[in-house]
Design a protein around this motif. Structure first.
Motif, mmCIF file in Angstrom:
data_model
loop_
_atom_site.group_PDB
_atom_site.id
_atom_site.type_symbol
_atom_site.label_atom_id
_atom_site.label_comp_id
_atom_site.label_asym_id
_atom_site.label_seq_id
_atom_site.Cartn_x
_atom_site.Cartn_y
_atom_site.Cartn_z
ATOM 1 N N THR A 195 32.440 49.312 46.974
ATOM 2 C CA THR A 195 33.321 48.157 46.773
ATOM 3 C C THR A 195 32.800 47.267 45.655
ATOM 4 N N LEU A 196 31.494 47.007 45.632
ATOM 5 C CA LEU A 196 30.908 46.174 44.583
ATOM 6 C C LEU A 196 31.075 46.814 43.207
ATOM 7 N N ASN A 197 30.883 48.116 43.115
ATOM 8 C CA ASN A 197 31.082 48.801 41.832
ATOM 9 C C ASN A 197 32.545 48.747 41.390
ATOM 10 N N ARG A 198 33.459 48.881 42.333
ATOM 11 C CA ARG A 198 34.884 48.784 41.986
ATOM 12 C C ARG A 198 35.200 47.397 41.439
ATOM 13 N N ILE A 199 34.679 46.353 42.083
ATOM 14 C CA ILE A 199 34.896 44.986 41.606
ATOM 15 C C ILE A 199 34.292 44.820 40.214
ATOM 16 N N ALA A 200 33.073 45.308 40.035
ATOM 17 C CA ALA A 200 32.397 45.186 38.737
ATOM 18 C C ALA A 200 33.177 45.906 37.644
ATOM 19 N N GLN A 231 39.350 30.976 34.069
ATOM 20 C CA GLN A 231 38.639 31.783 35.058
ATOM 21 C C GLN A 231 39.359 33.111 35.278
ATOM 22 N N ALA A 232 40.673 33.073 35.383
ATOM 23 C CA ALA A 232 41.449 34.306 35.576
ATOM 24 C C ALA A 232 41.325 35.223 34.364
ATOM 25 N N GLN A 233 41.386 34.659 33.160
ATOM 26 C CA GLN A 233 41.270 35.473 31.947
ATOM 27 C C GLN A 233 39.878 36.095 31.826
ATOM 28 N N LEU A 234 38.862 35.347 32.220
ATOM 29 C CA LEU A 234 37.498 35.862 32.073
ATOM 30 C C LEU A 234 37.162 36.947 33.088
ATOM 31 N N LYS A 235 37.861 36.973 34.208
ATOM 32 C CA LYS A 235 37.652 38.087 35.140
ATOM 33 C C LYS A 235 37.888 39.404 34.415
ATOM 34 N N ALA A 236 38.947 39.445 33.620
ATOM 35 C CA ALA A 236 39.253 40.664 32.855
ATOM 36 C C ALA A 236 38.182 40.926 31.802
ATOM 37 N N SER A 245 34.133 39.552 37.973
ATOM 38 C CA SER A 245 33.788 38.481 38.897
ATOM 39 C C SER A 245 33.193 37.330 38.093
ATOM 40 N N VAL A 246 33.709 36.138 38.293
ATOM 41 C CA VAL A 246 33.311 34.967 37.509
ATOM 42 C C VAL A 246 32.587 33.967 38.395
ATOM 43 N N GLU A 247 31.472 33.467 37.888
ATOM 44 C CA GLU A 247 30.776 32.353 38.527
ATOM 45 C C GLU A 247 30.838 31.192 37.563
ATOM 46 N N PHE A 289 35.054 40.154 31.993
ATOM 47 C CA PHE A 289 33.822 40.560 32.652
ATOM 48 C C PHE A 289 33.947 41.902 33.372
ATOM 49 N N ALA A 290 35.158 42.412 33.502
ATOM 50 C CA ALA A 290 35.351 43.715 34.151
ATOM 51 C C ALA A 290 34.745 44.799 33.267
ATOM 52 N N GLY A 291 34.193 45.802 33.897
ATOM 53 C CA GLY A 291 33.585 46.907 33.164
ATOM 54 C C GLY A 291 32.098 46.984 33.454
#
Length: 176
Positions: free
Chosen positions: A85-90, A53-58, A95-97, A60-62
């Motif tokens: 804030t949402l754009n910064r997170i994206a 999950q931690a690796q996939l956050k990276a 963000s992983v579900e 999915f970033a971008g």
């Protein structure tokens, strides 16, 4: 078929039952583009927890949020104040579900207390990523009823949740 994170006999355990760290694990990428094959990938875990999950956050970033209209329909005008804030997170964090395809139990096979999870980009639809029909159908075939299609790349991994531990860990990669 791809074997996900199987434990080689005699490997990865110490007498207390904990997994020895670090170790390598395997997981599978399900591309949204149906012309592309599934891909077996490897990662490394160095501490307890769902490191996939931690690796996939990276991964999915971008990208940026392109479907602001959907957010406005769902959350109203409050979205405007949170859009930066949402754009910064994206863009920066990702963000992983995740969805449990099989839940961990003492009768889990081939490894007790292991569950199989599907990981998607939680903001994939908002980023206007393509629909991932294969990941959606996999989830449905496992008895899930997702409210909407999954967008973007998806990943599948098996996580060991040992009784008495507060956090699980991705299972080590299997031998050939």
């Amino acid at each position: 078929a791809v074997a996900l994170g199987t434990i080689p006999s005699g490997c990865g355990h110490n007498p207390s039952g904990d997994h020895m760290l670090p170790f390598e694990f395997t997981y599978v990428k399900i591309p949204a583009d149906e012309a592309l094959d599934y891909e077996e990938l490897r990662g490394e875990i160095s501490k307890a927890g769902d490191s996939l999950q931690a690796q996939l956050k990276a991964a999915f970033a971008g990208g940026s949020i392109k479907r602001v209209d959907h957010l406005r329909q769902t959350y109203g005008r409050d979205v405007e104040s949170k859009l930066d804030t949402l754009n910064r997170i994206a863009q920066e964090e990702g963000s992983v579900e995740l969805f449990a395809l099989t839940k961990p139990s003492k009768s889990s096979q081939p490894v007790p207390h292991a569950g199989v999870y599907l990981y998607i980009d939680e903001m994939g639809m908002l980023k206007d990523r393509p629909v991932n029909r294969r990941a959606f159908e996999l989830a449905r075939s496992c008895g899930l009823e997702p409210e909407q299609p999954f967008h973007g790349e998806a990943y599948v991994g098996r996580v060991l949740v040992e009784p008495g531990l507060r956090q699980g860990g991705v299972l080590p990669a299997g031998g050939g």
